[in-house]
Design an enzyme around this catalytic site. Structure first.
Site, short mmCIF file in Angstrom:
data_model
loop_
_atom_site.label_atom_id
_atom_site.label_comp_id
_atom_site.label_asym_id
_atom_site.label_seq_id
_atom_site.Cartn_x
_atom_site.Cartn_y
_atom_site.Cartn_z
N LYS A 86 37.58 112.69 28.03
CA LYS A 86 37.37 111.98 29.49
C LYS A 86 38.09 112.72 30.47
O LYS A 86 39.28 112.75 30.07
CB LYS A 86 36.95 110.88 29.66
CG LYS A 86 36.19 110.00 28.59
CD LYS A 86 35.91 108.78 28.78
CE LYS A 86 36.24 108.23 27.98
NZ LYS A 86 35.46 107.83 26.28
N GLU A 106 28.75 106.38 17.79
CA GLU A 106 29.62 105.46 18.28
C GLU A 106 28.90 103.65 19.29
O GLU A 106 28.08 104.48 19.49
CB GLU A 106 31.25 105.63 18.87
CG GLU A 106 30.14 106.40 20.57
CD GLU A 106 31.47 105.98 22.14
OE1 GLU A 106 31.68 104.97 21.66
OE2 GLU A 106 31.81 106.86 22.10
N1 PSU Z 1 32.49 108.26 25.58
C1 PSU Z 1 31.86 107.99 26.72
N2 PSU Z 1 31.47 107.04 27.28
C2 PSU Z 1 32.96 105.88 26.62
C3 PSU Z 1 33.76 106.50 25.01
C4 PSU Z 1 33.48 107.31 24.91
O1 PSU Z 1 30.38 109.13 27.28
O2 PSU Z 1 32.16 104.90 26.84
C5 PSU Z 1 34.43 105.35 24.95
C6 PSU Z 1 34.91 105.84 23.32
O3 PSU Z 1 34.33 104.48 22.71
C7 PSU Z 1 36.63 105.76 23.46
C8 PSU Z 1 36.76 104.92 24.65
O4 PSU Z 1 36.26 105.70 21.89
O5 PSU Z 1 35.64 105.47 25.47
C9 PSU Z 1 38.51 105.00 24.54
O6 PSU Z 1 38.48 104.00 25.43
P1 PSU Z 1 40.85 103.47 25.07
O7 PSU Z 1 40.77 104.93 26.50
O8 PSU Z 1 40.33 102.97 25.56
O9 PSU Z 1 41.04 104.18 24.25
#
Ligand code: PSU
Ligand code: MN
Length: 326
Positions: free
Chosen positions: A168, A34
């Site tokens: 996370k 990604e």
């Molecule tokens: N993993 C990481 N850092 C990130 C992400 C994932 O180590 O920044 C990103 C991914 O793209 C994931 C996004 O889909 O964070 C989630 O964002 P949100 O909570 O706004 O859906």
């Protein structure tokens, strides 16, 4: 963002890099990566080095990297050096979840893809293995904000194996695991019977299934395909090595402050995750960044080994045709 004048000739189909196209056609191992982590999850200029390093990890393992992003209204699966550099450096890169893809293409916009947008585009192209850092999930104040990452719902209906270090730790981890159960998304602990905690090797939450080798993951993928159940992702939850994890006390202390700061500043929506990741980095003297990178590197390497084991078992990538027929 306003849309350009309608263009009835734009094909809107993703552009596959030559090497990704070749890998798909020959059923050779390939790994989707990604781009949101690059554009919005890591600080500059380190993010550019990391983007290159992750691709190199896949290559040196013997698989083809397919970093995914949208550039000038075209979805790209597999980026060249200049395109990767642009994702890391262009401040105009938006953050695109899967619902943002159509408006971004129609507007000719550029953006990095989150787990949801990347998994969607990867599976549609026939890629079966995807690596990221930590998935999005249910945020801690979900009952008031309704903030649940679009990653979960999209993964619930997409055939793809996602290697991650759990979700996370800024999230409500038990609630996210519950949602994954409800949504029918399988979770395998890689060498662990506890769900990893992203920056931490363990979130403390138990898991039902443990695998110990890429071959075992491939066997679960095969069994799932043979069953032919409804499409759903398979999560391979791969903990950051204990020696590389963030100090758990520091983690808990700084995270509490980060969540307070987010609330006080009224940060909502897509900005929440990048804000929290950045706040943790600033207030751990960069230690959270190192733990995040260690987790991502481990995930990318494992994803490459899974893709290779799958090719060796005679099941390379699904191939665009089979993917469309599923
Ligand atoms: N993993 C990481 N850092 C990130 C992400 C994932 O180590 O920044 C990103 C991914 O793209 C994931 C996004 O889909 O964070 C989630 O964002 P949100 O909570 O706004 O859906
Ligand atoms: Mn969100």
């Amino acid at each position: 963002m306003s849309l350009n004048a309608p263009d009835n000739t734009h094909p809107y189909v993703p552009v596959l890099s030559a090497e990704v196209q070749e890998a798909l056609a020959a059923h050779r191992p390939a790994v989707a990566l990604e781009s949101t982590i690059i554009a919005h999850g890591l600080p500059r200029p380190r993010n550019r080095q990391v983007a290159e390093e992750l691709e190199e990890l896949v290559r040196s393992a013997g698989a083809v990297p397919a970093t995914i992003a949208v550039l000038d209204g075209r979805a790209h699966i597999g980026l060249d050096k200049d395109q990767l550099e642009r994702v890391a450096e262009d401040p105009a890169m938006r953050k695109l979840g899967h619902r943002d893809l159509a408006p971004a293409l129609a507007a000719g916009a550029s953006g990095a893809t989150t787990v949801s947008a990347t998994a969607f585009l990867a599976a549609r192209a026939g890629l079966r293995v995807f690596a990221t850092g930590g998935l999005g999930g249910v945020h801690r104040d979900w009952t008031s904000t309704q903030d649940e990452s679009a990653d979960l719902r999209l993964l619930a209906r997409t055939d793809i194996t996602v290697v991650c270090a759990g979700v996370k730790s800024i999230l409500d981890v038990p609630a996210t695991l519950q949602r994954l159960e409800t949504l029918g998304v399988g979770v395998l602990g890689y060498g662990t019977d506890h769900f990893p905690g992203f920056y931490l090797s363990s979130s403390g939450e138990p898991l039902d299934w443990t695998v110990r080798s890429p071959e075992e993951v491939v066997e679960v993928m095969r069994a799932g395909e043979a069953l032919g159940g409804p499409a759903a992702a398979l999560i391979v939850a791969n903990p950051v090595p204990q020696k590389d994890q963030l100090d758990p006390d520091l983690h808990d202390r700084v995270l509490a402050r980060a969540l307070d700061a987010c609330r006080e500043r009224g940060i909502v929506g897509q900005a929440v995750t990048p804000f929290l990741l950045d706040h943790l980095m600033q207030h751990t003297g960069g230690a959270s960044l190192e733990a995040n990178l260690a987790a991502v590197r481990g995930n990318v390497s494992l994803a490459a080994r899974i893709a290779i084991a799958r090719s060796a078992a005679g099941h390379g990538t699904a191939g665009p045709k089979e993917a469309a027929a599923r």
